[in-house]
Design an enzyme around this catalytic site. Sequence first.
Site, mmCIF file in Angstrom:
data_model
loop_
_atom_site.group_PDB
_atom_site.id
_atom_site.type_symbol
_atom_site.label_atom_id
_atom_site.label_comp_id
_atom_site.label_asym_id
_atom_site.label_seq_id
_atom_site.Cartn_x
_atom_site.Cartn_y
_atom_site.Cartn_z
ATOM 1 N N LYS A 1 -10.186 -0.966 10.530
ATOM 2 C CA LYS A 1 -10.376 -2.179 9.717
ATOM 3 C C LYS A 1 -10.659 -3.405 10.586
ATOM 4 C CE LYS A 1 -7.186 -0.552 6.183
ATOM 5 N NZ LYS A 1 -7.821 -0.034 4.981
ATOM 6 N N GLN B 1 -4.236 -5.453 6.781
ATOM 7 C CA GLN B 1 -5.221 -6.370 6.207
ATOM 8 C C GLN B 1 -5.130 -7.758 6.817
ATOM 9 O OE1 GLN B 1 -7.637 -5.416 4.386
ATOM 10 N NE2 GLN B 1 -6.931 -3.436 3.630
ATOM 11 N N CYS C 1 -4.748 2.476 -3.607
ATOM 12 C CA CYS C 1 -3.508 3.010 -3.006
ATOM 13 C C CYS C 1 -2.348 2.045 -3.246
ATOM 14 C CB CYS C 1 -3.661 3.283 -1.521
ATOM 15 S SG CYS C 1 -4.840 4.570 -1.165
ATOM 16 N N ASP D 1 3.379 -4.582 7.877
ATOM 17 C CA ASP D 1 2.130 -3.821 7.778
ATOM 18 C C ASP D 1 0.982 -4.825 7.872
ATOM 19 O OD1 ASP D 1 -0.155 -2.503 7.038
ATOM 20 O OD2 ASP D 1 0.648 -1.686 5.164
ATOM 21 N N HIS E 1 0.870 -1.181 0.000
ATOM 22 C CA HIS E 1 0.000 0.000 0.000
ATOM 23 C C HIS E 1 0.913 1.239 0.000
ATOM 24 C CE1 HIS E 1 -2.729 2.978 1.894
ATOM 25 N NE2 HIS E 1 -3.724 2.199 1.514
HETATM 26 N N1 PMP Z 1 -1.626 -0.703 4.543
HETATM 27 C C1 PMP Z 1 -2.564 -1.479 4.014
HETATM 28 C C2 PMP Z 1 -2.209 -2.858 3.538
HETATM 29 C C3 PMP Z 1 -3.881 -1.013 3.913
HETATM 30 O O1 PMP Z 1 -4.827 -1.781 3.371
HETATM 31 C C4 PMP Z 1 -4.197 0.286 4.370
HETATM 32 C C5 PMP Z 1 -5.604 0.852 4.259
HETATM 33 N N2 PMP Z 1 -6.179 0.694 3.000
HETATM 34 C C6 PMP Z 1 -3.174 1.043 4.940
HETATM 35 C C7 PMP Z 1 -1.910 0.517 5.004
HETATM 36 C C8 PMP Z 1 -3.424 2.419 5.463
HETATM 37 O O2 PMP Z 1 -4.303 2.407 6.532
HETATM 38 P P1 PMP Z 1 -4.778 3.778 7.146
HETATM 39 O O3 PMP Z 1 -5.368 4.569 6.018
HETATM 40 O O4 PMP Z 1 -5.786 3.425 8.185
HETATM 41 O O5 PMP Z 1 -3.570 4.444 7.709
#
Ligand code: PMP
Length: 416
Positions: A236, A213, A374, A210, A133
């Site tokens: 999430k 997910q 993203c 990270d 991401h």
């Molecule tokens: N890493 C991953 C794998 C994600 O799916 C997301 C959210 N789509 C993020 C980071 C970022 O999360 P946040 O917007 O809550 O900071």
Amino acid sequence: MSASTVAAMAPALDVAKIRRDFPILDRPVYDRRLAFLDSAASAQKPRQVIDTIRQAMEEEYANVHRGAYWLSQRATDRFETARETVARFLNAPSSDEIVFTRNTTEAINLVAASWGRTFLKEGDEVVISEIEHHANIVPWHLLKREKGIVLRVAPVDEAGNFLLDRFEDLLNDRTRLVAITHVSNAIGTIVPVAEVIRAAHRRDVPVLVDGSQAAPHMRVDVQALDADFYVFTGHKVYGPTGIGVLYGRSELLESMPPYQGGGEMIQTVSYEESTFKEPPFRFEAGTPAIVEAIGLGTAIDYLQALGWENVQANEQMLLQYATERLREIPGLRIVGTARDKAAILSFVMDCAHPHDIGTILDRSGVAIRAGHHCAQPLMERFELPATARASFGIYNTRDDVDQLTEALLQVREIFG
Ligand code: PMP
């Protein structure tokens, strides 16, 4: 998949009961039943979390860590209890290793700005992967600009499988950090992070995972993984927005300077200089997201009470069922068919752009994501501008999948 196979896979999760805990699932959209298939972007909230937040604000709210009075003490206790709940959730050795942040994005930026600025220099290498991401790419780009670090990118194959050998080939004497996703938000690949960490540790390279997910879908054990940093985001895992988590191994957190300066994180301040608290407070400048942290604690309790085996069985059943149903649709191609996959299903259709798919589905009450998720470099790797993505959570059912399939057949009819 035959009906009997599906029935045989029926999980021990009482999804009907779970659905009653999520008030929003009862609201129609465009007079249609809501099929919410965008939990990977943000999950809906159970009544228990909503009630906790309301109750905390109505009855036990005050600023934390500073008041001499009962209410402040009570709010502090609840805030710190949430930190202990998070520590148990990740099986962290100590709640002192749990730093509350705004979200995953801030947690990774904290590590990049504090640990990265302190310990990385020009030419040092950070290994990420093709399925990151932006939150786990851009903070390293900032350090690249500032310090001249080098980013190396571990590949996935055409199906989206993480290539462990190719990853190991990237490790060398200049590697200083591996920063890798546990599960891809765009295509669902589960990365074998335990093996990644073992390979990195053989070279004394720390690993940031990270887990944005992964945390909603599987049991995470930072000690079993031997992770150095593990981050996730509250919204999430069925918790509120505005609260995220950085787990950091204590030796690492202790070696790191503050990320932001201000109230709450200091020991002493004079006009000449400041001294700082120990972790985790050193990294929590200013008034934290108090009720959000408390709400996250409730969300975690709620999720864990369901039992990971049950949660996973339901989600894997839905993933398989949806994969089969979507394969019935002419001109639809699933993007990301890795062997190990979480309940995230990306796809494209030859007749319509993902944004058009998203719009038509919306009119049928089906909420999915359309876009680059993203993960622009990953889209480029698959030579796609975007995908449509259905993602599943604890409240989803085969009815949601059937509604999705019907709506996709309509897209087929409209766009030919
Ligand atoms: N890493 C991953 C794998 C994600 O799916 C997301 C959210 N789509 C993020 C980071 C970022 O999360 P946040 O917007 O809550 O900071």
